[in-house]
Write an enzyme that holds these catalytic residues in place. Sequence first.
Site, short mmCIF file in Angstrom:
data_model
loop_
_atom_site.label_atom_id
_atom_site.label_comp_id
_atom_site.label_asym_id
_atom_site.label_seq_id
_atom_site.Cartn_x
_atom_site.Cartn_y
_atom_site.Cartn_z
N HIS A 187 -38.62 -107.25 5.53
CA HIS A 187 -37.22 -107.15 4.81
C HIS A 187 -36.04 -108.35 5.62
O HIS A 187 -36.29 -108.48 6.13
CB HIS A 187 -36.91 -105.89 4.35
CG HIS A 187 -38.01 -104.84 3.22
ND1 HIS A 187 -37.46 -103.63 3.06
CD2 HIS A 187 -39.16 -105.72 2.60
CE1 HIS A 187 -38.71 -103.49 2.28
NE2 HIS A 187 -39.08 -104.71 2.01
N ASP A 243 -33.25 -108.26 5.50
CA ASP A 243 -31.99 -107.40 6.07
C ASP A 243 -32.32 -107.06 7.71
O ASP A 243 -31.55 -106.54 8.36
CB ASP A 243 -31.40 -106.70 5.32
CG ASP A 243 -32.44 -105.59 5.21
OD1 ASP A 243 -33.25 -105.44 5.21
OD2 ASP A 243 -31.85 -104.33 5.09
N HIS A 244 -33.53 -107.60 8.08
CA HIS A 244 -34.02 -107.26 9.11
C HIS A 244 -34.69 -108.46 9.75
O HIS A 244 -35.28 -108.45 11.06
CB HIS A 244 -35.67 -105.92 9.37
CG HIS A 244 -34.97 -104.47 8.54
ND1 HIS A 244 -34.39 -103.62 9.93
CD2 HIS A 244 -34.39 -104.41 7.78
CE1 HIS A 244 -34.87 -102.71 8.90
NE2 HIS A 244 -34.25 -102.60 7.80
N HIS A 265 -43.28 -97.26 3.70
CA HIS A 265 -42.09 -98.28 3.11
C HIS A 265 -42.44 -99.56 2.77
O HIS A 265 -42.49 -100.40 1.67
CB HIS A 265 -41.48 -98.79 4.13
CG HIS A 265 -39.26 -99.01 3.99
ND1 HIS A 265 -38.03 -98.75 2.75
CD2 HIS A 265 -39.08 -100.49 4.11
CE1 HIS A 265 -37.76 -99.76 2.58
NE2 HIS A 265 -38.26 -100.67 3.68
N HIS A 270 -39.78 -104.78 10.08
CA HIS A 270 -41.10 -105.30 8.93
C HIS A 270 -40.24 -107.10 8.42
O HIS A 270 -39.27 -106.41 8.67
CB HIS A 270 -40.97 -104.07 7.87
CG HIS A 270 -39.86 -103.94 7.65
ND1 HIS A 270 -38.62 -102.70 8.16
CD2 HIS A 270 -39.49 -103.70 6.63
CE1 HIS A 270 -38.07 -102.54 8.14
NE2 HIS A 270 -37.75 -103.11 6.11
N HIS A 306 -30.41 -98.63 9.41
CA HIS A 306 -29.17 -98.19 8.75
C HIS A 306 -28.65 -97.42 9.10
O HIS A 306 -28.61 -95.45 9.50
CB HIS A 306 -29.97 -98.30 6.75
CG HIS A 306 -30.28 -99.44 6.52
ND1 HIS A 306 -29.80 -100.58 6.01
CD2 HIS A 306 -31.86 -100.00 6.41
CE1 HIS A 306 -30.24 -101.07 5.54
NE2 HIS A 306 -31.64 -101.60 5.97
N ASP A 366 -36.78 -98.87 8.69
CA ASP A 366 -36.94 -98.43 7.58
C ASP A 366 -37.99 -97.40 7.53
O ASP A 366 -37.46 -96.49 6.13
CB ASP A 366 -36.36 -99.12 6.68
CG ASP A 366 -35.52 -100.03 6.49
OD1 ASP A 366 -34.83 -99.94 7.89
OD2 ASP A 366 -35.11 -101.40 5.57
#
Length: 255
Positions: free
Chosen positions: A55, A57-58, A110, A53, A165, A127
């Site tokens: 975001h 942080d990915h 999400h 996805h 995570h 996530d």
Amino acid sequence: MRLIALPAFADNYIWALVAEDGNAIVVDPGQAAPVLAAAAQQQWRPHTVLLTHHHNDHIGGVAELQAHYPGLAVLAPDDPRIPQATRRVGDGEHVQALGVGIDVVSVPGHTQTHIAFHTAEHLFSGDALFSLGCGRMFEGTPPQLLASLQRLASLPATLLVCCGHEYTASNAVFARHVDPTNAALARRHEEALAMRRDERPTLPVALASELECNPFLRTHTPAIQAAVSAHLGRELTSEVDVLAGLRGWKDGFGT
């Protein structure tokens, strides 16, 4: 294929599947530095990147990896917020990388365009699904999230869940608050605490364990339905309502 969990940021994992020839599949590299360091130290090279996805942080490390490894393949959902993609993939597609068959599953909730990838052995859930939890609904709806979790729950129970995570120990506190008599959950919690004391990842974990322990995969059970109904002070008659109540309860929980 050798599976490696690369810590990133405060609690992210970047996953790598390394073949015997030194080429690797890298999943959700939110930072380039952990990948570059591990690749240099362990003598492997990213060949294909899988993104679940949009975001940051990915996906935040992808551009730097592409600069370092020209020709790097980047498979991602059809989302303009992931401009680094070299190939868009969607629900039901079967792709190959380094001789590994990879199935794509759409799991909105999400985010609207979230996807998961699974091989014959591993489930890279981003996530959408955490150990003992699931991602917040930033863009999706309870019916979407329920359908996504049900799809993941229907996959082979032998799959090893590799999520984005390290939330297992904190998720366990909430899960045990909801489901206090679940013996399998209590064992998983103690196992996770011991792993973290030894600075080991609590992941991957067998999907079979999550089916026993994760309240978000157990909204069809009387125990979870009763707990959420009691929390909300009214009897819930639909699984969508149970999941929505459970997710809202978790969002406000003090851990």
